[in-house]
Scaffold this motif. Structure first.
Motif, mmCIF file in Angstrom:
data_model
loop_
_atom_site.group_PDB
_atom_site.id
_atom_site.type_symbol
_atom_site.label_atom_id
_atom_site.label_comp_id
_atom_site.label_asym_id
_atom_site.label_seq_id
_atom_site.Cartn_x
_atom_site.Cartn_y
_atom_site.Cartn_z
ATOM 1 N N THR A 173 0.825 -1.208 0.000
ATOM 2 C CA THR A 173 0.000 0.000 0.000
ATOM 3 C C THR A 173 0.858 1.256 0.000
ATOM 4 O OG1 THR A 173 -1.748 -1.148 1.220
ATOM 5 C CG2 THR A 173 -1.812 1.251 1.225
ATOM 6 N N VAL A 232 -7.905 -0.652 4.166
ATOM 7 C CA VAL A 232 -6.585 -1.270 4.207
ATOM 8 C C VAL A 232 -6.019 -1.232 5.625
ATOM 9 C CG1 VAL A 232 -4.198 -1.057 3.394
ATOM 10 C CG2 VAL A 232 -6.086 -0.782 1.780
ATOM 11 N N ALA A 243 -2.863 -2.076 -4.221
ATOM 12 C CA ALA A 243 -3.116 -2.068 -2.778
ATOM 13 C C ALA A 243 -4.415 -2.787 -2.442
ATOM 14 C CB ALA A 243 -3.161 -0.633 -2.268
#
Length: 282
Positions: A101, A120, A234
């Motif tokens: 990410t 995330v 990501a």
């Protein structure tokens, strides 16, 4: 991210957690890695015969990724030998998500909506909670190996995310990657083996679970490489880490590791992250 890609990556996550459990079941880490590599050699070679060649621009990524993934398999089985499955797996996958990410946003210029960034972060926090729970057999060496494996996963994920987009065909890229690993992994394990006779005996004894693990690994990563060619790195990386849910229950059922309230709650947090990833648009 479309619903079809979402379901495919979630399926790959399930397969990923399953083949990692099979890898830990084999007591000799070099035998485990070699058998997975031999499955790659067989299936990757067959796929290369029927798929078009990847574009020349993908060759550097293929070569670098093959080196990284060879190191990954050997370090992975070493980490499992020194740790609980339910501890090592979440930690290495959480480090991978964080690394992918950060680099994909800061270096590759991909943009994520605030909700996607939150998703995330939820996945990473959940994996960290699972990884840091008390463990009966966790050692400092196992912890360090898990962190290194996570860093290697992040590295090859980024290399493949770039390489597959220059290959012209995602499945061709995956096929050649597996073929290369099918050569490098068994050879490296053979060189590292101290007792070649015992190594060969282990290949015969554990052929069934080892080869099955290799087949599941190949299918899971082929799906991920395909998804990376169509969706942000990501997001794909975060979704594939939902295999940690498999790890929590596999650790209990296969290795008699404790199933705690914290572990179940963290798994639920992973599910919340999945929902956010699916419903929030960039």
């Amino acid at each position: 991210m479309s619903g079809g890609i979402l379901l495919a990556v979630l399926g790959a996550a399930l397969l990923h957690g399953t083949w990692n459990a099979l890898a830990k079941l084999i007591p000799d880490r070099l035998v485990s890695s070699a058998l997975i590599g031999l499955a790659y050699l067989l299936l990757g070679g067959l796929a290369c015969l029927v798929l078009p060649l990847p574009a020349a621009g993908a060759v550097p990524s293929l070569l670098l990724s093959a080196v990284l993934q060879t190191a990954y398999l050997i370090l992975l089985t070493a980490a499992y030998a020194a740790s609980d499955f339910g501890t090592a797996y979440p930690l290495m996958r959480g480090v991978a998500v964080l690394g992918v990410t950060a680099v994909s946003v800061l270096w590759l210029g991909e943009s994520l909506a605030p909700g996607q960034l939150l998703a995330v972060l939820l996945v990473v926090v959940a994996l960290a909670v699972l990884a840091l729970r008390s463990s009966r057999t966790q050692t400092r060496r196992g912890l360090l190996l898990a962190l290194v494996v996570g860093a290697v996963v992040a590295a090859y994920s980024l290399v493949d995310g770039v390489g597959v987009r220059s290959a012209g065909n995602a499945l061709s890229y995956a096929a050649w990657l597996f073929l290369l690993q099918g050569v490098t992994v068994p050879l490296t394990c053979w060189v590292l083996s101290r007792d070649r006779r015992a190594f060969l005996a282990g290949l015969r004894r554990h052929a069934r679970p080892g080869m099955l693990g290799g087949v599941l690994s190949l299918i899971a990563y082929a799906v991920v490489v395909w998804a990376q060619s169509l969706a942000p790195l990501a997001l794909v990386s975060a979704l594939r880490e939902t295999g940690v849910i498999v790890a929590v229950f596999a650790g209990r059922l296969l290795f008699r590791e404790p199933l705690t309230t914290r572990g179940v709650a963290a798994s639920g947090l992973v599910a919340v992250g999945i929902v956010l990833l699916r419903t929030t648009t960039a």
